[in-house]
Motif scaffolding. Structure first.
Motif, PDB file in Angstrom:
ATOM      1  N   LYS A  39     -13.146   9.859  78.793  1.00  0.00           N
ATOM      2  CA  LYS A  39     -12.110   8.883  78.476  1.00  0.00           C
ATOM      3  C   LYS A  39     -12.162   8.483  77.006  1.00  0.00           C
ATOM      4  N   GLU A  40     -13.378   8.390  76.472  1.00  0.00           N
ATOM      5  CA  GLU A  40     -13.527   8.036  75.055  1.00  0.00           C
ATOM      6  C   GLU A  40     -12.935   9.127  74.164  1.00  0.00           C
ATOM      7  N   SER A  43      -9.220   9.092  74.329  1.00  0.00           N
ATOM      8  CA  SER A  43      -8.616   7.980  73.582  1.00  0.00           C
ATOM      9  C   SER A  43      -8.379   8.353  72.124  1.00  0.00           C
ATOM     10  N   SER A  46      -5.303  10.404  72.086  1.00  0.00           N
ATOM     11  CA  SER A  46      -4.148   9.572  72.411  1.00  0.00           C
ATOM     12  C   SER A  46      -3.614   8.811  71.204  1.00  0.00           C
TER      13      SER A  46
END
Length: 435
Positions: A39-40, A43, A46
């Motif tokens: 997820k990091e 991100s 993103s």
């Protein structure tokens, strides 16, 4: 340029799948730490997508305002405005009903096949506890909030927050007023024309970032979820995309019946906006390019600038079909038996509530959550489809572009002959010359 951009977006999409899958395979090892690390990393990717979408949002408000004001001012006839508005809403309501009904029919078709192959097996999913919560604010969807939200309390606030329907309301008032005052309003109309041309030029600059944004969006999604999630809910995702394909056939079939063979040209012209909406999971990102594609196709700017913004609030065909399909799917997995009468009532409720979903994050899920409670379906069921909502949103967004483009072209045809379309290789004009 348009063909090259489409190719670059496709390359970005494929590279995103590969890089995202590689990250997922290397980082996610089934542990909480691995998932957090993925997820990091996602991100960071993103950031690019977020910047691109913010650039698009920067364009939307002034583009909608300027093109709509110019379009109405150039109509010069308030009767024509009322006629176009009436035809537009009639198409939107019909398309909404078809989309919702198709979701219902499709689900029962899939359900029949499952029961035929493996009676009583259901969908074979591990269900979340019925009392689990999703954290969606479904209370915001009610008739009072929807009706009052349509009218802006401040046009500055509406533009700052990209409330398209509120911008449309103010722009209609402004366009009608400019028509009423005649020559006195000519300088403002010319200024709006210049503003529209400037915003379309800015669109060309922003779209050069699109392939990178698509790559980042796909990479981030696959890095976190992996491709395995599509297998887990493969029946749900696959059947939904089959439904979208059927809806596309119906929309283009209707366009062919009204427009004629040029409906195939329309499909080719909106290919890039569809791909952009699909890969970024945002139909809003495709708005400027859809407007340009319709201009190239021959839709008068005064019609496209009026119908298309309304479509973004009242004609989200992909989202509406999804809401029916997902709600019935969750009712089935929890064993909630809905009579035909209840299903029809549900369809009508969804048709009304879906008209207020534009601009709301995860809006389709919020509407579904609001409706589920009325029919005794546990809200916790949404936890089942949340992991694949990004993939579903990609299909919904692309379909919304198709629905709005077809609606705009059909309304234009009803108003008279379409202009001669430009050749596909010619760059779209940067000034709202029609109308």
């Amino acid at each position: 340029m348009a063909k090259r951009l489409t190719l670059y977006i496709l390359i970005g999409l494929v590279l995103g799948l590969i890089v995202g899958w590689a990250i997922n395979q290397q980082i996610v090892d089934g542990s909480a730490a691995g998932a957090a690390r993925a997820k990091e990393i996602a991100s960071y990717f993103s950031i690019i997508t977020t910047i691109f979408l913010r650039l698009i949002k920067m364009i939307i408000a002034p583009l909608v305002f300027s093109t709509l004001v110019v379009g109405i001012a150039h109509m010069g006839d308030l009767k024509a405005l009322g006629r176009i508005g009436g035809r537009t809403m009639a198409w939107f309501l019909s398309a909404s009903l078809v989309s919702l009904t198709l979701g219902l029919v499709l689900f029962h078709g899939i359900e029949f096949v499952i029961d035929l192959v493996s009676p009583g097996s259901g969908f074979g999913l591990k269900l979340p506890p019925p009392d689990a919560t999703v954290g969606l604010d479904e209370k915001s969807f009610n008739l009072t909030n929807f009706v009052t939200h349509i009218v802006p309390s401040s046009v500055v606030e509406a533009m700052a927050t990209n409330e398209i329907i509120q911008i449309v309301i103010f722009s209609i008032f402004a366009g009608v007023a400019l028509t009423a005052i005649g020559e006195k309003g000519a300088p403002i109309v010319r200024g709006a024309e210049a503003l529209a041309a400037m915003m379309l030029q800015i669109t060309d600059y922003v779209m050069r970032v699109a392939p990178f944004a698509v790559f980042a969006a796909i990479t981030a999604t696959i890095a976190v979820n992996g491709l395995g999630i599509l297998w887990t809910l493969g029946l749900f995702v696959g059947s939904f995309y089959i439904g979208l394909a059927v809806l596309w056939l119906l929309l283009f079939g209707a366009a062919f019946a009204i427009i004629g063979p040029r409906a195939l040209t329309l499909a080719r012209y909106i290919g890039e906006p569809i791909l952009l909406a699909f890969s970024t999971a945002s139909s809003e990102a495709a708005y400027p390019r859809t407007l340009e594609a319709l201009d190239r196709f021959g839709v008068p700017r005064k019609i496209a600038s009026f119908v298309l913004p309304l479509g973004y609030s009242f004609n989200l065909d992909g989202s509406m079909m999804y809401m029916t399909f997902a709600t019935l799917f969750l009712a089935r997995v929890y064993g909630v038996d809905l009579s035909i009468g209840q299903q029809i009532v549900m369809l009508l409720v969804l048709m009304i509530t879906s008209k207020g979903i534009a601009g709301v994050p995860r809006a389709s899920l919020v509407v579904i959550a609001a409706v589920m409670g009325q029919f005794g379906i546990p809200e916790a069921g949404l936890l089942l489809i949340l992991p694949v909502d990004q993939f579903l949103d990609m299909g919904r967004s692309g379909t919304n572009v198709v629905g709005n483009a077809v609606a705009t072209a059909v309304v234009a045809k009803w108003e008279g002959p379409l202009d001669v379309a430009e050749a596909p290789e010619i760059e779209p004009p940067h000034a709202p010359s029609r109308g």
